[in-house]
Design a protein around this motif. Structure first.
Motif, PDB file in Angstrom:
ATOM      1  N   ALA A   1       0.847  -1.184   0.000  1.00 20.03           N
ATOM      2  CA  ALA A   1       0.000   0.000   0.000  1.00 20.03           C
ATOM      3  C   ALA A   1       0.886   1.238   0.000  1.00 20.03           C
ATOM      4  O   ALA A   1       1.934   1.278   0.656  1.00 20.03           O
ATOM      5  N   THR A   2       0.478   2.252  -0.748  1.00 15.70           N
ATOM      6  CA  THR A   2       1.295   3.443  -0.977  1.00 15.70           C
ATOM      7  C   THR A   2       0.481   4.685  -0.652  1.00 15.70           C
ATOM      8  O   THR A   2      -0.726   4.736  -0.890  1.00 15.70           O
ATOM      9  N   VAL A   3       1.158   5.686  -0.123  1.00 13.17           N
ATOM     10  CA  VAL A   3       0.520   6.974   0.147  1.00 13.17           C
ATOM     11  C   VAL A   3       0.725   7.875  -1.071  1.00 13.17           C
ATOM     12  O   VAL A   3       1.865   8.097  -1.506  1.00 13.17           O
ATOM     13  N   ALA A   4      -0.366   8.363  -1.629  1.00 11.17           N
ATOM     14  CA  ALA A   4      -0.307   9.316  -2.733  1.00 11.17           C
ATOM     15  C   ALA A   4      -0.536  10.709  -2.168  1.00 11.17           C
ATOM     16  O   ALA A   4      -1.543  10.965  -1.505  1.00 11.17           O
ATOM     17  N   ILE A   5       0.405  11.630  -2.441  1.00 11.99           N
ATOM     18  CA  ILE A   5       0.325  12.996  -1.907  1.00 11.99           C
ATOM     19  C   ILE A   5       0.630  13.994  -3.023  1.00 11.99           C
ATOM     20  O   ILE A   5       1.310  13.654  -4.000  1.00 11.99           O
ATOM     21  N   PRO A   6       0.136  15.228  -2.902  1.00  8.08           N
ATOM     22  CA  PRO A   6       0.500  16.234  -3.896  1.00  8.08           C
ATOM     23  C   PRO A   6       2.025  16.393  -3.969  1.00  8.08           C
ATOM     24  O   PRO A   6       2.728  16.216  -2.963  1.00  8.08           O
TER      25      PRO A   6
ATOM     26  N   GLY B   1      -6.237  12.036  -9.766  1.00  5.86           N
ATOM     27  CA  GLY B   1      -6.459  13.387 -10.284  1.00  5.86           C
ATOM     28  C   GLY B   1      -6.783  14.374  -9.178  1.00  5.86           C
ATOM     29  O   GLY B   1      -6.303  15.521  -9.191  1.00  5.86           O
ATOM     30  N   LEU B   2      -7.579  13.944  -8.194  1.00  6.26           N
ATOM     31  CA  LEU B   2      -7.923  14.820  -7.077  1.00  6.26           C
ATOM     32  C   LEU B   2      -6.721  15.068  -6.172  1.00  6.26           C
ATOM     33  O   LEU B   2      -6.539  16.175  -5.644  1.00  6.26           O
ATOM     34  N   VAL B   3      -5.878  14.048  -5.986  1.00  6.72           N
ATOM     35  CA  VAL B   3      -4.643  14.255  -5.226  1.00  6.72           C
ATOM     36  C   VAL B   3      -3.752  15.247  -5.956  1.00  6.72           C
ATOM     37  O   VAL B   3      -3.159  16.157  -5.348  1.00  6.72           O
TER      38      VAL B   3
END
Length: 301
Positions: A165-170, A231-233
């Motif tokens: 599992a990975t954290v997606a951040i701006p 896209g929202l991230v």
């Protein structure tokens, strides 16, 4: 009329000699003559002109021979088709898949299956749990590629791939300075989540993980698809938890970091009905196993 009568007829027609035809068929001449006579009586036509010196086909016999050749060829083709189906070389396979599997297993597994079995018609259907399992039980498709989470006793699940599992951040988020991100570090962050109505399994799993880490996530936006989440991230709406296979999406706007504390895996399973013994299902399972050996970063068998 039986199939053996047609084979007897072909042998006599080709040999134009009852003794040689009988020898070819490994039978006595008298029974062969009787069988041909019986065939003529059943059809109501004379197939051969017989004299003490020669045997000739009549016009009716020649016409029948042409059709019998075609019928026997079609029969041989049918037998070979049945054998190829038994070996898993021809037929059809309907595959249901969780959309997230489009980013790792589906493209290479389907490509390889079509390459190995070019005469098998492959149909793909995108579904989410629990709809995937429910439709599989109803016979809507033959085999599924699912995100592991459900365990129906009528289905067999084999996990073929685990991804971190990975954290997606701006891209410019302060957490991007960390090589790994513990889940509790996200306690005060706005979350982009999968829609509960569309992706209830994943949604509920993420909510449960956050509660176990001691906080309730601040969900500011829900999205129905993987592309929409990322896209929202990218737009700075919030952070999200995704499978490692998605870490190649919009990398100019989104940073991805492994999730730790807890280190969590997303499991992908091939699933099929326990009673299904189709060779196509077994072949697809073997291919999914092979493909998982060459999966990208963050994945393991």
């Amino acid at each position: 009329m039986e199939l053996r009568h047609l084979r007897y007829f072909v042998a006599v027609a080709e040999e134009l000699h009852f003794a040689r035809a009988a020898e070819r068929l490994h039978m006595a001449q008298q029974p062969l003559s009787f069988q041909i006579k019986q065939l003529e009586e059943e059809l109501g036509v004379t197939l051969f002109r017989r004299t003490t010196r020669r045997v000739e086909l009549t016009d009716a016999g020649r016409a029948l021979l042409t059709e019998v050749y075609a019928a026997l060829a079609h029969l041989r083709q049918g037998v070979e088709t049945a054998r190829r189906v038994e070996r898993g070389e021809t037929g059809s396979l309907v595959i249901g898949y969780a959309s997230m599997a489009l980013y790792n297993l589906v493209p290479p597994a389907v490509h390889l299956f079509r390459e190995r079995f070019p005469d098998v018609q492959v149909t793909l259907r995108e579904l989410c749990s629990p709809d995937l399992e429910e439709q599989l039980l109803e016979g809507a498709f033959d085999v599924g590629l699912a995100i592991q989470g459900m365990h129906d006793p009528e289905l067999i699940y084999e996990t073929v791939l685990r991804e971190q599992a990975t954290v997606a951040i701006p891209k410019n988020h302060p957490l991007g300075r960390q090589a790994q991100i513990p889940l509790r570090a996200l306690a005060s962050e706005p979350f982009v989540m999968y829609e509960r109505t569309q992706r209830s399994l994943i949604h509920n799993q993420i909510m449960a993980m956050c509660r176990e880490a001691g906080f309730s996530p601040n969900v500011v936006q829900e999205a129905a698809s993987e592309q929409a989440v990322i896209g929202l991230v990218a737009a700075g709406v919030g952070v999200s938890l995704v499978s490692a296979c998605m870490s190649g999406l919009r990398t100019d706007e989104v940073a991805y970091r492994p999730l730790i504390d807890p280190e969590t895996s997303v499991e992908y399973a091939v699933v099929w009905k326990r009673e299904n013994s189709s060779p196509f299902v077994k072949a697809f399972l073997n291919i999914a196993r092979d493909v998982s050996q060459h999966a990208g970063p963050g994945s393991k068998k």
